[in-house]
Design a protein around this motif. Structure first.
Motif, mmCIF file in Angstrom:
data_model
loop_
_atom_site.group_PDB
_atom_site.id
_atom_site.type_symbol
_atom_site.label_atom_id
_atom_site.label_comp_id
_atom_site.label_asym_id
_atom_site.label_seq_id
_atom_site.Cartn_x
_atom_site.Cartn_y
_atom_site.Cartn_z
ATOM 1 N N ARG A 3 0.833 -1.207 0.000
ATOM 2 C CA ARG A 3 0.000 0.000 0.000
ATOM 3 C C ARG A 3 0.866 1.255 0.000
ATOM 4 N NH1 ARG A 3 -4.681 -2.173 4.081
ATOM 5 N NH2 ARG A 3 -6.016 -3.062 2.461
ATOM 6 N N GLU A 4 1.905 1.213 0.847
ATOM 7 C CA GLU A 4 2.823 2.355 0.891
ATOM 8 C C GLU A 4 3.465 2.569 -0.485
ATOM 9 O OE1 GLU A 4 5.753 1.979 4.007
ATOM 10 O OE2 GLU A 4 4.200 1.730 5.541
ATOM 11 N N GLU A 5 3.891 1.467 -1.096
ATOM 12 C CA GLU A 5 4.500 1.552 -2.423
ATOM 13 C C GLU A 5 3.514 2.121 -3.434
ATOM 14 O OE1 GLU A 5 6.705 -1.291 -5.767
ATOM 15 O OE2 GLU A 5 5.941 -2.167 -3.906
ATOM 16 N N LEU A 6 2.252 1.671 -3.356
ATOM 17 C CA LEU A 6 1.227 2.165 -4.270
ATOM 18 C C LEU A 6 1.015 3.664 -4.088
ATOM 19 C CD1 LEU A 6 -0.939 1.688 -6.421
ATOM 20 C CD2 LEU A 6 -2.521 1.075 -4.543
ATOM 21 N N GLU A 7 0.935 4.117 -2.848
ATOM 22 C CA GLU A 7 0.745 5.539 -2.577
ATOM 23 C C GLU A 7 1.933 6.344 -3.109
ATOM 24 O OE1 GLU A 7 -1.971 7.167 -1.513
ATOM 25 O OE2 GLU A 7 -2.893 5.179 -1.621
ATOM 26 N N THR A 8 3.130 5.832 -2.911
ATOM 27 C CA THR A 8 4.327 6.507 -3.428
ATOM 28 C C THR A 8 4.266 6.607 -4.951
ATOM 29 O OG1 THR A 8 5.641 5.687 -1.581
ATOM 30 C CG2 THR A 8 6.865 6.419 -3.520
ATOM 31 N N LEU A 9 3.862 5.497 -5.596
ATOM 32 C CA LEU A 9 3.761 5.495 -7.058
ATOM 33 C C LEU A 9 2.683 6.454 -7.549
ATOM 34 C CD1 LEU A 9 4.216 1.667 -7.701
ATOM 35 C CD2 LEU A 9 5.840 3.508 -8.260
ATOM 36 N N LYS A 10 1.573 6.543 -6.847
ATOM 37 C CA LYS A 10 0.504 7.482 -7.230
ATOM 38 C C LYS A 10 1.027 8.919 -7.184
ATOM 39 C CE LYS A 10 -3.649 4.914 -5.828
ATOM 40 N NZ LYS A 10 -4.758 4.893 -4.863
ATOM 41 N N VAL A 11 1.777 9.227 -6.131
ATOM 42 C CA VAL A 11 2.332 10.579 -5.993
ATOM 43 C C VAL A 11 3.310 10.841 -7.144
ATOM 44 C CG1 VAL A 11 3.841 12.041 -4.563
ATOM 45 C CG2 VAL A 11 1.984 10.723 -3.511
ATOM 46 N N GLN A 12 4.131 9.879 -7.458
ATOM 47 C CA GLN A 12 5.090 10.048 -8.571
ATOM 48 C C GLN A 12 4.366 10.255 -9.899
ATOM 49 O OE1 GLN A 12 7.699 6.636 -8.423
ATOM 50 N NE2 GLN A 12 8.790 7.377 -6.605
ATOM 51 N N ILE A 13 3.274 9.513 -10.108
ATOM 52 C CA ILE A 13 2.500 9.655 -11.348
ATOM 53 C C ILE A 13 1.877 11.045 -11.405
ATOM 54 C CG2 ILE A 13 0.411 8.859 -12.554
ATOM 55 C CD1 ILE A 13 1.143 6.017 -11.597
ATOM 56 N N GLU A 14 1.332 11.515 -10.300
ATOM 57 C CA GLU A 14 0.734 12.866 -10.261
ATOM 58 C C GLU A 14 1.788 13.918 -10.560
ATOM 59 O OE1 GLU A 14 -1.201 13.393 -6.478
ATOM 60 O OE2 GLU A 14 -2.735 11.886 -6.924
ATOM 61 N N ASN A 15 2.987 13.724 -10.012
ATOM 62 C CA ASN A 15 4.068 14.687 -10.245
ATOM 63 C C ASN A 15 4.477 14.698 -11.716
ATOM 64 O OD1 ASN A 15 4.110 15.489 -7.585
ATOM 65 N ND2 ASN A 15 5.787 14.114 -7.031
ATOM 66 N N LEU A 16 4.410 13.565 -12.365
ATOM 67 C CA LEU A 16 4.773 13.483 -13.779
ATOM 68 C C LEU A 16 3.723 14.188 -14.647
ATOM 69 C CD1 LEU A 16 6.096 9.836 -14.197
ATOM 70 C CD2 LEU A 16 7.412 11.956 -14.269
ATOM 71 N N GLU A 17 2.486 14.115 -14.216
ATOM 72 C CA GLU A 17 1.399 14.706 -14.991
ATOM 73 C C GLU A 17 1.364 16.213 -14.873
ATOM 74 O OE1 GLU A 17 -2.065 12.620 -13.622
ATOM 75 O OE2 GLU A 17 -1.623 10.844 -14.796
ATOM 76 N N GLU A 18 2.009 16.780 -13.910
ATOM 77 C CA GLU A 18 1.979 18.227 -13.706
ATOM 78 C C GLU A 18 2.897 18.961 -14.586
ATOM 79 O OE1 GLU A 18 2.802 18.806 -9.559
ATOM 80 O OE2 GLU A 18 0.876 18.127 -9.009
#
Length: 139
Positions: A124-139
């Motif tokens: 779950r922690e890894e998933l949350e980290t990956l979600k944040v990274q994906i959001e940062n890439l989309e910005e």
């Protein structure tokens, strides 16, 4: 209409000597068994003392026995009762072993469950980290 209860005497020599008689519930108390055990004894053992009298005409009317005859007969049951006690003690020992085994199984499963919960939390922690990274890439 009330009156004295009907008593059917099978051994009339005890009529008037009611103080010497005992009913199955009292036999059960004397022997330390259930009332049903006394009924089983009377039905299954040819050497069980004979009925002296029956109190009433109903099918399940209380039977009366000579206390002295019952007391003389009970030691033969006590020996068999000890055998039954040994059987029950062995069953209790086996049940105790099964309980210990199941407790050990539960402990092992609890360890596995805790490990699985840790892996889940890590995923779950890894998933949350990956979600944040994906959001940062989309910005």
């Amino acid at each position: 209409m009330t009156g004295t209860p009907l008593v059917i005497w099978h051994r009339p020599e005890f009529q008037g000597r009611e103080a010497e008689l005992i009913h199955p519930s009292a036999i059960a108390a004397l022997a330390g068994v259930t009332r049903a055990a006394v009924t089983n004894w009377s039905n299954r053992h040819a050497d069980f003392p004979a009925v002296v009298a029956v109190q009433g005409a109903e099918r399940y009317a209380p039977r009366l026995y000579v206390r002295a005859e019952i007391e003389a007969w009970l030691p033969s049951r006590a020996r068999k009762g000890r055998e039954r006690c040994e059987i029950l003690a062995e069953k209790a020992y086996r049940a105790t072993r099964r309980i210990r085994q199941e407790e050990q199984n539960i402990e092992a499963l609890t360890v596995k469950l805790n490990e699985a919960n840790q892996r889940l939390a890590s995923a779950r922690e890894e998933l949350e980290t990956l979600k944040v990274q994906i959001e940062n890439l989309e910005e």
